[in-house]
Design an enzyme around this catalytic site. Sequence first.
Site, PDB file in Angstrom:
ATOM      1  N   SER A  85       0.810  -1.217   0.000  1.00  0.00           N
ATOM      2  CA  SER A  85       0.000   0.000   0.000  1.00  0.00           C
ATOM      3  C   SER A  85       0.844   1.268   0.000  1.00  0.00           C
ATOM      4  O   SER A  85       0.432   2.283  -0.562  1.00  0.00           O
ATOM      5  CB  SER A  85      -0.931   0.018   1.210  1.00  0.00           C
ATOM      6  OG  SER A  85      -1.826  -1.049   1.103  1.00  0.00           O
ATOM      7  N   THR A 138      -1.428   4.091   3.433  1.00  0.00           N
ATOM      8  CA  THR A 138      -2.164   4.777   2.366  1.00  0.00           C
ATOM      9  C   THR A 138      -2.219   6.298   2.579  1.00  0.00           C
ATOM     10  O   THR A 138      -1.774   7.052   1.704  1.00  0.00           O
ATOM     11  CB  THR A 138      -3.564   4.157   2.174  1.00  0.00           C
ATOM     12  OG1 THR A 138      -3.395   2.753   1.991  1.00  0.00           O
ATOM     13  CG2 THR A 138      -4.294   4.755   0.989  1.00  0.00           C
TER      14      THR A 138
HETATM   15 MG    MG Z   1      -4.225   1.246   3.404  1.00  0.00          MG
HETATM   16 ZN    ZN Z   2      -2.386  -5.241   2.490  1.00  0.00          ZN
END
Ligand code: MG
Ligand code: ZN
Length: 526
Positions: A85, A138
Amino acid sequence: MNRKYFFCVILLLLSSCEKKESVKNYIYIIGDGMGPQQLGLLWSYAKYAASSPYSDKETWSEKMIKESRMTLSLTNAYHVLTTDSAASATQMASGKKTRPEIVGADYQGDSVESILEIAKSKGLKTGLVSDTRMTHATPAGFGAHEVHRKMENEIASDLIENKIDVLFSGGIRHWIPKDIKKERNHFEELKVKTFNRFKIKSKRKDNRNLLKEAEEVGYQVALSKSDLKKIKMTPVLGLFSFGSMPSGIAEERHENPNIPRLEELTKKALSLLENKNGFFLMVEAGQIDYASHNNDAGALLHEMLKFDQVVQTVYSWAKEREDTVVIITADHETGGFGMSYSSFEIPKPIPLEGNIFKGKDYQPRFQFGKMDQLDLMAKQTKTLEEIYQSWVNLKKKDQTVSYLKKIIFESTGLLLKNEELKSILKREKNNYFYEGHPTLGGKTYPQVNHLKEYYVYGEETFKNLMGHALAKYQGVTWATGTHTHTPVPLIVWGPSRIKDQFKSISHTTVWGKQMIEILKNQMSGS
Ligand code: MG
Ligand code: ZN
């Protein structure tokens, strides 16, 4: 007037009448780990399950797709076939390739500017919202620059230094000083107000109090739904849990009425960010990835419903607007998930009246998946993560097959057989032992019988084994405990002149760069 001239006049009139408002609001909705299969689970549930909450059988993601351009995007990181991510968020945010687990820098290790930072420099407001932790990979990929995603304490200070206007998520443990008791003045009040709801423990290695530091540079701090109600302007830092925010399943149990839900955070973020210069907002439905890592189909369905509520919130806000672009996508697929046909409970023959059957029996050779398996997943009341946590908290002598049978039955409605339960409890030598590794450093781990290399989280593989034992009853299958290369949907909603630029099969770096160009061009008025 000759015909040619007449058409020219009409065309001129049409083009000058077309509303060419420039785009000033950019909203990214990222389903972490949300491949086409995960979306397929949501859409099948909405259409076919008796317990579908959608009266018209259509999800908000489908409604939005009708008005969008949709293509697929590859997600792989620099010189490898898959991604994590951190790299994926960095790539979509900057348009530059990077290596797995790096945050906000390219493959050579040079810091890269993210679309959020570019937006900020152009005078737009900015926001990051996630149901994981504020410092998780993220959001970090959009607002921080660190050599590794695990540096969450450093990521926290990056986010503040970047003066991001709206920061809403969980993970307060990276923001409070190690020796939290020493900070009486600041924390006693907070403790009374909110901390009683969750553990007060720091994961910092120093005594920096980032909540206080944030306040000193102008942030208002919110730690609960009631705090959030009082916030009327930016910048605001909202941290609503110790670690990750509650899962979709936990939310359904309504245990924490003072923790805002992801769609509530999204709505609040939109209202705070709306302004004449526009804004960039990234909202992450981050626990699709958690559920998929654990091979937990029931939890996955609940996370997909949570994701769809975010889409509903954004769509309701944006639908009449000409000045907004919405991207809905994922950073990668997780779990190699699928609904699949099998040899389990092959249906009995039934007579068909049709003209080629004329009362003859129809019997498929296999079981192609039953609609009520979707309802079964929807009824799950605990995540496999929660079952695992209650298991590890037991004394050794209480860790019995009958306990496991009971807790799995109470949480999923499925009564596993003793041999199925025993297969969850088997252990084996770790063939991939790696000295000092956080998840591969153990001598023995739960026994995986198939493709064991893809179960990399050591003891936590227990959750996958539960998921695999439940799979045939749920009509699902899983290929891995990690991520796959599966191209993810890229959905672009907004004015035609913007969305029509997304026609080809893409890559996170390609569409990421396109969006940066669009933002820059719109700002310069071209
Ligand atoms: Mg994430
Ligand atoms: Zn993951």
